[in-house]
Each structure stands twice: as structure tokens, then as C-alpha cells.
Design a protein around this motif. Sequence first.
Motif, mmCIF file in Angstrom:
data_model
loop_
_atom_site.group_PDB
_atom_site.id
_atom_site.type_symbol
_atom_site.label_atom_id
_atom_site.label_comp_id
_atom_site.label_asym_id
_atom_site.label_seq_id
_atom_site.Cartn_x
_atom_site.Cartn_y
_atom_site.Cartn_z
ATOM 1 N N GLY A 149 -23.043 -0.820 -25.688
ATOM 2 C CA GLY A 149 -22.872 -0.966 -27.219
ATOM 3 C C GLY A 149 -23.917 -0.096 -27.795
ATOM 4 N N LEU A 150 -25.438 -0.556 -27.296
ATOM 5 C CA LEU A 150 -26.315 0.114 -27.925
ATOM 6 C C LEU A 150 -26.292 1.669 -27.878
ATOM 7 C CD1 LEU A 150 -29.072 -2.439 -26.909
ATOM 8 C CD2 LEU A 150 -28.112 -2.010 -29.519
ATOM 9 N N GLU A 185 -16.314 -3.539 -27.043
ATOM 10 C CA GLU A 185 -16.477 -3.413 -25.611
ATOM 11 C C GLU A 185 -16.132 -2.266 -24.764
ATOM 12 O OE1 GLU A 185 -18.340 -5.813 -25.116
ATOM 13 O OE2 GLU A 185 -17.731 -7.389 -26.297
ATOM 14 N N ASP A 199 -21.496 -9.620 -22.100
ATOM 15 C CA ASP A 199 -20.579 -8.875 -21.350
ATOM 16 C C ASP A 199 -20.953 -8.121 -20.119
ATOM 17 O OD1 ASP A 199 -18.379 -7.379 -20.651
ATOM 18 O OD2 ASP A 199 -18.343 -6.153 -22.409
ATOM 19 N N GLY A 210 -21.363 -3.983 -21.440
ATOM 20 C CA GLY A 210 -22.353 -4.982 -22.120
ATOM 21 C C GLY A 210 -23.295 -4.005 -22.993
ATOM 22 N N PRO A 211 -24.270 -4.860 -23.670
ATOM 23 C CA PRO A 211 -25.059 -4.336 -24.594
ATOM 24 C C PRO A 211 -25.703 -3.167 -24.381
ATOM 25 C CG PRO A 211 -25.684 -6.854 -24.070
ATOM 26 C CD PRO A 211 -24.821 -6.198 -23.226
ATOM 27 N N ARG A 212 -26.220 -2.719 -23.205
ATOM 28 C CA ARG A 212 -26.701 -1.138 -22.701
ATOM 29 C C ARG A 212 -25.802 -0.215 -23.246
ATOM 30 N NH1 ARG A 212 -27.445 1.778 -17.125
ATOM 31 N NH2 ARG A 212 -27.584 3.976 -17.997
ATOM 32 N N ARG A 236 -22.980 -10.102 -26.317
ATOM 33 C CA ARG A 236 -24.316 -10.091 -25.502
ATOM 34 C C ARG A 236 -24.115 -10.352 -24.004
ATOM 35 N NH1 ARG A 236 -28.798 -8.059 -26.920
ATOM 36 N NH2 ARG A 236 -28.834 -8.853 -29.015
ATOM 37 N N GLU A 258 -23.613 -12.833 -30.147
ATOM 38 C CA GLU A 258 -24.712 -13.112 -29.495
ATOM 39 C C GLU A 258 -24.039 -14.218 -28.233
ATOM 40 O OE1 GLU A 258 -27.462 -12.199 -28.974
ATOM 41 O OE2 GLU A 258 -27.789 -10.774 -30.744
ATOM 42 N N VAL A 288 -19.829 -5.664 -29.442
ATOM 43 C CA VAL A 288 -20.118 -5.842 -28.207
ATOM 44 C C VAL A 288 -20.695 -7.033 -27.927
ATOM 45 C CG1 VAL A 288 -22.565 -5.021 -28.358
ATOM 46 C CG2 VAL A 288 -21.414 -5.030 -25.958
ATOM 47 N N ILE A 318 -23.354 -7.285 -32.587
ATOM 48 C CA ILE A 318 -23.662 -7.828 -31.557
ATOM 49 C C ILE A 318 -22.997 -9.456 -31.591
ATOM 50 C CG2 ILE A 318 -25.360 -8.448 -29.621
ATOM 51 C CD1 ILE A 318 -26.752 -6.017 -30.284
#
Length: 305
Positions: free
Chosen positions: A257-258, A133, A249, A253-255, A247, A273, A245, A271
Amino acid sequence: MNTRITDTDPLSPGTHSYRLAGLVQRYHVHGTGPVCVVHSGGPGIVWEYLRIPALEEHLTMVYVEPVGTAPDSRLPSHPHGYTRERYSGFLEILIERLRVPKVHLLGHSHGAFVAAYHALHRSGRLAGVVLYEGAPVTGSEHGAEAGRMVQAFAAKHAGHPGLPGVLAAFDAMSAMSNDEQTEAVAKGVLPSYFADFWGNEERLAPVRDAVRAVYISGLDEDGTPDMIDDRAALKELTVPALVVVGRHDVICGPRWGLELHDLIPDARLLILENSGHMGHLEEPQLFADGVRRFVLDTAPADSPA
């Protein structure tokens, strides 16, 4: 609690402490296996929320009490001066004291920013890093994304009686100036840090109620913000990395983490989910299995079994 100022075995189970630069540094050892050092978030959230029993079955978990979170570990400039460089310097001394060739480092939330910095600047004793995170940047871009995610959370839970309290806590963040306010805000926003806090309130409310926090400003001693933009540096990271991360958060969040996964060469990505910011509590077995596999895959050959 068993506190040792001088230790013959720095990895014996229990609480350890030593003095460094006039401050007391504590850490807590649980479990057996390859060593994983854990740095909690905030800054200023007390470490216990990040206790991970499912990993202690396979790894020696070394939970750091970041300086500043206890009265006898506070800098003369407290609540200022707790930069990533300072946290990393204290981490390096602690890792050296463990007397193992290499360790894994897991950082959660603000601790992930610290872990990334440490992996970029003091990687010599790291076998791998878990960025749990985190994000590659802070500042206005990060804040805008968090604001968008909080708005989505509010829309999803419109009409819930607990929502006004969560939003009020977010509004109070910018005015925090003491420990009591910081802890109240931490507890107030916490329902938004889970994928479904109110659907699991009987189990998660005690977690919220147990959170302890102290006020740390995020400024250096001279009042300069400790701003972060690791995007360029992370492209050169050579330490094996796992990005974790949730999904749902709202904060990291995912942005992010990716983006971390894309920036770091050969990074792994997990991830969760059905998790928000607290996957080790929301999906503990999936979280633990992912971290355990990464640690065992990247552990030095001479690590303890």
C-alpha cells in the motif's frame, strides 16, 4: 433475483445482464449517488463478499460479476485466459453501457490489479480509482512478502487450534485445480485475512462460510502466467487514486500500500489500523467514510447527487 437481458435503465436497482462475445455479463446495482463500479478479487471469488452497504447510502454501487465466476460467463478456454486485459475489456463495455460520463472504479485484492490496469490503459471514463488491498507487482517478490506475513501470523497465533487448518489451506493453494478445492482453500485461509478473526468469530464465521469461489488458473490461454509489474507505469498514472490497505493484511499488506501510494502521483492513502484484507467488514464505517470522501471530492460536477 431480477435479471434483465435488455434494460432501458442500466442503473436501476437490482441485477442486470447482457450478452457479450457469447458470454453473459452480470452486474448488481444498489444505492444512489455518484456511480462506483466494483471489481471483486480472487481471481474467481464470487462478488457477494464485497457488498458494502455503508457506501450504498451515498453512492450508486455497481458490483460486477467478473467473467468466469458463473457457468454462463466462462470463456471457451476456462479456467485459463482470464488476464487483466480481458477483465479490463469487459469492464470497459460495462462502463459504457451505464451511460454516465464518468465513474469511479474500486478494485479489491486481485480486483485492485485489474483496476490499476484499467486506469493505466482505459482511463477515459474514470473519474477516479480505488486500489483496495492491491500491490504494484506479483511474482516471487510478492510471494516472499506474503510468506513472511503468513509466518508472522502463525507466530502470533501459535497454539491456537485453528492455526493448523489455515496453514494447511495455504499449503494447498499451489495444487488447486477445480472449484471445490478453490472454495475450500478460500475458506481455509480466511481467518488470516482478518486482523482478529478468532476474537470476532461469532460475527466473522458466517462471512467465511458464505464465501463462494471458482477455479481460475491465472494463466493466459496459451499457458503463460499473467505476471504483473506496474511500478514504472504507475508513476505516469493521471487518474485520481485512493490506496486503501489494512495494517494487518498478510497478502497485500502495508508494504505494498505504501509503495502504491509513493508511486502514483498525488495518490491518497488510507491505512485501516485494525483491519487485515477485509477492511470493509472489519472497519466498515472508516472504510466507507474514506472512499465516500474520495469519490465526492473527485466526482464530475454533473454526477447524480
